[in-house]
Scaffold this motif. Structure first.
Motif, PDB file in Angstrom:
ATOM      1  N   GLU A   1      25.888  36.576  25.590  1.00 27.75           N
ATOM      2  CA  GLU A   1      25.745  34.859  25.242  1.00 27.75           C
ATOM      3  C   GLU A   1      24.570  34.089  25.353  1.00 27.75           C
ATOM      4  O   GLU A   1      24.436  33.104  25.980  1.00 27.75           O
ATOM      5  CB  GLU A   1      27.021  34.473  25.844  1.00 27.75           C
ATOM      6  CG  GLU A   1      27.070  34.694  27.396  1.00 27.75           C
ATOM      7  CD  GLU A   1      28.327  34.266  27.886  1.00 27.75           C
ATOM      8  OE1 GLU A   1      29.431  33.596  27.284  1.00 27.75           O
ATOM      9  OE2 GLU A   1      28.458  34.361  29.225  1.00 27.75           O
ATOM     10  N   ALA A   2      23.477  34.733  25.307  1.00 24.30           N
ATOM     11  CA  ALA A   2      22.067  34.214  25.502  1.00 24.30           C
ATOM     12  C   ALA A   2      21.649  33.204  25.412  1.00 24.30           C
ATOM     13  O   ALA A   2      21.310  32.257  25.867  1.00 24.30           O
ATOM     14  CB  ALA A   2      21.035  35.312  24.896  1.00 24.30           C
ATOM     15  N   THR A   3      22.131  32.808  23.843  1.00 30.33           N
ATOM     16  CA  THR A   3      21.327  31.583  23.261  1.00 30.33           C
ATOM     17  C   THR A   3      22.119  30.454  24.084  1.00 30.33           C
ATOM     18  O   THR A   3      21.522  29.367  24.178  1.00 30.33           O
ATOM     19  CB  THR A   3      21.604  31.497  21.844  1.00 30.33           C
ATOM     20  OG1 THR A   3      21.183  32.733  21.122  1.00 30.33           O
ATOM     21  CG2 THR A   3      21.245  30.244  21.052  1.00 30.33           C
ATOM     22  N   ARG A   4      23.337  30.591  24.210  1.00 29.65           N
ATOM     23  CA  ARG A   4      24.099  29.272  24.923  1.00 29.65           C
ATOM     24  C   ARG A   4      23.644  29.360  26.498  1.00 29.65           C
ATOM     25  O   ARG A   4      23.646  28.147  27.315  1.00 29.65           O
ATOM     26  CB  ARG A   4      25.578  29.567  25.096  1.00 29.65           C
ATOM     27  CG  ARG A   4      26.283  29.343  23.659  1.00 29.65           C
ATOM     28  CD  ARG A   4      25.756  28.033  23.129  1.00 29.65           C
ATOM     29  NE  ARG A   4      26.596  27.903  21.571  1.00 29.65           N
ATOM     30  CZ  ARG A   4      25.961  27.828  20.605  1.00 29.65           C
ATOM     31  NH1 ARG A   4      24.539  27.729  20.593  1.00 29.65           N
ATOM     32  NH2 ARG A   4      26.333  27.841  19.312  1.00 29.65           N
ATOM     33  N   VAL A   5      23.434  30.439  27.036  1.00 34.04           N
ATOM     34  CA  VAL A   5      22.703  30.251  28.476  1.00 34.04           C
ATOM     35  C   VAL A   5      21.293  29.597  28.560  1.00 34.04           C
ATOM     36  O   VAL A   5      20.930  28.811  29.304  1.00 34.04           O
ATOM     37  CB  VAL A   5      22.548  31.750  29.103  1.00 34.04           C
ATOM     38  CG1 VAL A   5      21.913  31.487  30.435  1.00 34.04           C
ATOM     39  CG2 VAL A   5      23.938  32.452  29.131  1.00 34.04           C
ATOM     40  N   ALA A   6      20.553  30.041  27.498  1.00 35.56           N
ATOM     41  CA  ALA A   6      19.122  29.290  27.353  1.00 35.56           C
ATOM     42  C   ALA A   6      19.431  27.902  27.207  1.00 35.56           C
ATOM     43  O   ALA A   6      18.616  26.785  27.846  1.00 35.56           O
ATOM     44  CB  ALA A   6      18.324  30.012  26.240  1.00 35.56           C
ATOM     45  N   GLN A   7      20.516  27.493  26.341  1.00 39.47           N
ATOM     46  CA  GLN A   7      20.769  26.170  26.216  1.00 39.47           C
ATOM     47  C   GLN A   7      21.371  25.259  27.225  1.00 39.47           C
ATOM     48  O   GLN A   7      21.227  24.191  27.425  1.00 39.47           O
ATOM     49  CB  GLN A   7      21.529  26.033  24.832  1.00 39.47           C
ATOM     50  CG  GLN A   7      20.824  26.194  23.637  1.00 39.47           C
ATOM     51  CD  GLN A   7      21.535  26.451  22.442  1.00 39.47           C
ATOM     52  OE1 GLN A   7      22.677  27.044  22.149  1.00 39.47           O
ATOM     53  NE2 GLN A   7      20.923  26.198  21.414  1.00 39.47           N
ATOM     54  N   ALA A   8      22.083  26.174  27.991  1.00 36.96           N
ATOM     55  CA  ALA A   8      22.693  25.464  29.297  1.00 36.96           C
ATOM     56  C   ALA A   8      21.492  25.156  30.183  1.00 36.96           C
ATOM     57  O   ALA A   8      21.454  24.152  31.002  1.00 36.96           O
ATOM     58  CB  ALA A   8      23.430  26.594  30.135  1.00 36.96           C
ATOM     59  N   ILE A   9      20.327  25.641  30.163  1.00 32.49           N
ATOM     60  CA  ILE A   9      19.178  25.673  30.817  1.00 32.49           C
ATOM     61  C   ILE A   9      18.671  24.257  30.421  1.00 32.49           C
ATOM     62  O   ILE A   9      18.042  23.459  31.063  1.00 32.49           O
ATOM     63  CB  ILE A   9      18.076  26.740  30.928  1.00 32.49           C
ATOM     64  CG1 ILE A   9      18.802  27.817  31.760  1.00 32.49           C
ATOM     65  CG2 ILE A   9      16.927  26.428  31.630  1.00 32.49           C
ATOM     66  CD1 ILE A   9      18.014  29.242  31.275  1.00 32.49           C
ATOM     67  N   ILE A  10      18.503  24.339  28.838  1.00 28.67           N
ATOM     68  CA  ILE A  10      17.663  23.130  28.328  1.00 28.67           C
ATOM     69  C   ILE A  10      18.668  22.041  28.767  1.00 28.67           C
ATOM     70  O   ILE A  10      17.900  20.865  29.041  1.00 28.67           O
ATOM     71  CB  ILE A  10      17.615  23.211  26.615  1.00 28.67           C
ATOM     72  CG1 ILE A  10      16.827  24.679  26.478  1.00 28.67           C
ATOM     73  CG2 ILE A  10      17.382  22.051  25.982  1.00 28.67           C
ATOM     74  CD1 ILE A  10      16.761  25.147  25.097  1.00 28.67           C
TER      75      ILE A  10
END
Ligand code: SF4
Length: 742
Positions: free
Chosen positions: A341-350
């Protein structure tokens, strides 16, 4: 076209490109004009060029003697590395001199053996077999897999040739394995794939948060940049392992593997409740905050701690450290990108950067660190997922713009993006793709669930591998091997993690008949019969000028870069640098979004989120341990294709595969330090030496990705948005091996 006619045509082509060549040279091993050092380099001069391994993009000063590179040292004046280099950079010339360099094309004969052929025969074999496949099954039955290791100009030529000239629909790169997640996350959140930072932000933060990022090993020069920070920053590491970076940090939170999305939502919830929302920034420059606030409200302390393994006190400390920072920068690499679920993790950082207003100011940002030296070039110009110049294949106006710049018909441009790497493999398995061209990458080693990948490559009607070595695991499966020049043997540009376009140069001759990938692509175009389409693509610098035109008006506009000499003088130039910026030289380090304007049509960034999902394969009674993979040392690079050629680098890392195993698990399994053990997943079984250590927590093991056997174990899960493989989580068991059988 007969081999004789083809040889004549190719000789003419190369003669036009390089001047003093004869047609006979195409048939004869030895150094010929394409391999000569460019005239502009005096024989005993030094010159600066960017490193060809990782995305840091260090400048290296190469020392020449009698027209050949003899040594190098880190460039003190280059704004990226400021006189520093990691072991790979110091040893960058050694792999060029390896005895197993591919020096001539090799074609598999009727007895199944690879045998030396000349270039006309090789090109005729490739074009003949590929055209036969396309004639029988359609152009979509051909595809390519490329790399983040070749210059932007070569990537662009390959992408244009394959799709516009040869009619392929599908091509992807090994950048899918490292950066696809960051691409999608930024596109969706900011409106364009746009890492916002400059490396100087490492030096200007008062809180640095590193998520799934072991900089000391993976990006050592960036860690050195942190060490130059004079603000005595809090350095926070979120990583399941006590990595070298975690050990050096001020705070390490050893979260449960793949609990990062829950943890980051819980952290956002805490920050909101602490009143740490930058309301003015959120209201003026973002969309979707209210929905995000409602979403994360459900992530209460108890649930977050249960999922992440952190205590309530640790969660509180993490939130307090971030809330207390005036300049908070959040950085991530593969620990985030390689997840189900990498994209959502990156967006959680954003999202955390957005809600706290930590973006567009010195020392801030939601900052993805790239992997390979030219992953960023691939993102902008490989013509795979994006149409050249960060355009969109699906938009007619973008296709028309690109067609106009290139002087080709709109219809030559596909109306959809390529299938992703995993989908290309699936299409091979399904018989839809039957011819594959692999350039400077090694899927038979690096692809997740390796046995499956090797089986799939073995099903192809025709596999062409273009590489500097004939000895990679993938090259050994090839029907045709095309010998390629390496970094240091050709010109071009790379784009590093901070969006800096840097120059590389030819400082050594490729061996034998090896050619720059650029020239191989030109020869293939000619042999295919679409050479006229690329009549302006005569040299890397000519292509660079075409790429500038393609970037015009895009967020990655580089029309202000006059020529290669300007890049050389400036120590590289970050995008954007549009011609409209004026004739003056750009500032050395620049960040994006200082005006709060993002790339979506309304100028606002978006809060994007989803419900967390469990990993697709979790530990069970038969496979009770979690396998983590990652970089093992700063002296090893990916599949070790190049780094294992250096005796110096070999001495800096264990020669044989090992696993890190916690003392608790070692004791329970009766395993002692240094013992050979068997590691088994549902995909396969390997033997490795046990390194018993508290670096990993009980229930987890770690194996470096560089060893050939590591990916026999990994589980092929993919992020649904980026299609990036989830290398860092699967279920395994570890068992003792009878010493007599070890
Ligand atoms: Fe090369 Fe990366 Fe090492 Fe710098 S940090 S020398 S770019 S491998």
């Amino acid at each position: 076209m007969s081999a004789r006619t083809l040889a004549g045509a190719l000789g003419d082509l190369i003669h036009r490109q390089t001047g003093p060549l004869t047609r006979d040279l195409l048939r004869t091993p030895g150094h010929f004009g394409l391999g000569q050092v460019p005239a502009r380099l005096a024989p005993d001069q030094t010159t600066t060029m960017v490193c060809g391994y990782c995305s840091t993009g260090c400048g290296l000063t190469v020392h020449m003697k009698e027209g050949q590179a003899v040594n190098l040292s880190p460039s003190a004046a280059y704004p990226v590395n400021l006189g520093m280099a990691c072991p790979k950079g110091w040893e960058a010339l050694t792999p060029l001199r390896a005895p197993d360099r591919a020096t001539t094309p090799l074609l598999r004969n009727a007895r199944g053996k690879l045998e030396a052929v000349n270039w006309p025969e090789a090109l005729q074999a490739m074009v003949g077999r590929f055209k036969a496949i396309a004639g029988r099954h359609g152009p979509a039955s051909l595809a390519f897999l490329s790399t983040g290791q070749i210059p932007t100009e070569e990537m662009a030529l390959l992408g244009a040739l394959a799709k516009f000239g040869m009619g392929m629909l599908h091509g992807d790169g090994n950048t899918r394995q490292c950066m696809a997640t960051a691409v999608v996350a930024y596109k969706q959140s900011f409106g364009f794939d746009s890492p916002p930072y400059a490396y100087r932000d490492f030096e200007e933060s008062d809180v640095i948060v590193l998520i799934g990022a072991n900089l000391c090993i993976a990006h050592p020069i960036l860690w050195e940049r942190i060490c130059r920070n004079k603000n005595n920053p809090a350095i926070v590491v979120l990583d399941p392992r006590k990595t070298e970076t975690a050990a050096a940090a001020t705070h390490h939170f050893a979260l449960t593997p793949k609990s990062d999305l829950v943890l980051l939502y819980g952290l956002a919830n805490r920050l909101i409740r602490m009143g740490r929302v930058d309301r003015a920034f959120v209201d003026a420059h973002t969309n979707g905050f209210a929905d995000f606030e409602a979403h994360v409200a459900a992530f209460e302390t108890e649930q977050v701690c249960a999922a992440s393994g952190l205590t309530a006190a640790e969660l509180d400390t993490l939130a307090q450290v971030i809330a207390g920072g005036k300049r908070v920068s959040l950085w991530w690499t593969m620990g985030v990108n390689q997840s189900h679920e990498a994209t959502r993790v990156a967006q959680a950082i954003i999202n955390i950067a957005l809600l706290t207003g930590n973006i567009g100011r010195p020392g801030t940002g939601a900052n993805s660190i790239t992997g390979q030296c030219n992953a960023m070039g691939s993102r902008m110009f490989s013509n795979t997922t994006n149409l050249l110049g960060g355009h969109d294949f699906t938009l007619p106006e973008h296709r028309r713009k690109v067609a106009d710049v290139l002087g080709i018909a709109d219809e030559a441009i596909p109306q959809t993006a390529s299938a992703s790497y995993d989908q290309i493999l699936e299409k091979i398995l399904g018989g839809q793709i039957r011819g594959l061209w692999v350039i400077a990458t090694n899927p038979a080693h690096s692809w997740i669930n390796q046995s499956y990948a090797r089986d799939i490559l073995g099903r192809l009607d025709f596999l062409v591998v273009q590489d500097m070595y004939a000895t990679t695991e993938t090259a050994e499966q090839a029907h045709l091997l095309l010998p390629a020049a390496a970094w240091g043997e050709k010109d071009g540009t790379f784009i590093n993690s901070e969006r800096r376009v840097g120059l590389l140069k030819k400082v050594a001759r490729p061996p034998g008949l090896a050619l720059a990938d650029f020239h191989i692509f030109r020869l293939v175009a000619e042999a295919w019969g679409c050479g006229d389409m690329f009549s302006r693509w005569t040299s890397p610098e000519a292509v660079f000028n075409i790429l500038k035109d393609l970037s015009r008006g895009q967020p990655c506009d580089i029309t202000g870069i006059r020529d290669y000499q300007m890049l050389d003088r400036q120590g590289g130039i970050q995008w954007p640098f549009p011609a409209a910026a004026g004739p003056q030289a750009p500032a050395v380090e620049r960040r994006l979004f200082e005006d709060g304007v993002f790339f979506h049509k309304d100028g606002k960034a978006r809060f994007i989120f989803d419900a967390p999902r469990p990993p697709p394969e979790v530990p069970s009674r038969d496979f009770p341990l979690i396998l983590l993979t990652g970089r093992g040392s700063s002296s090893q690079w990916h599949t070790q294709t190049r780094t294992k050629k250096s005796p110096v680098l070999r001495r800096l890392a264990p020669a044989e595969i090992y696993l890190e195993l916690s003392p608790v698990d070692a004791r329970a399994l009766g395993i002692t330090m240094g013992e050979i053990v068997e590691v088994t997943s549902r995909r396969g079984s390997i033997r490795a030496r046990a390194f018993v250590t508290n670096i990993v927590k009980p229930g987890q093991i770690f194996i470096p990705m560089h060893y050939e056997k590591a990916n026999r174990l990994t589980f092929p899960a993919f992020d649904p948005h980026s299609r990036q493989p989830s290398y860092k989580y699967c279920a395994v068991r570890v068992a003792r091996v009878d010493p007599a059988m070890a």
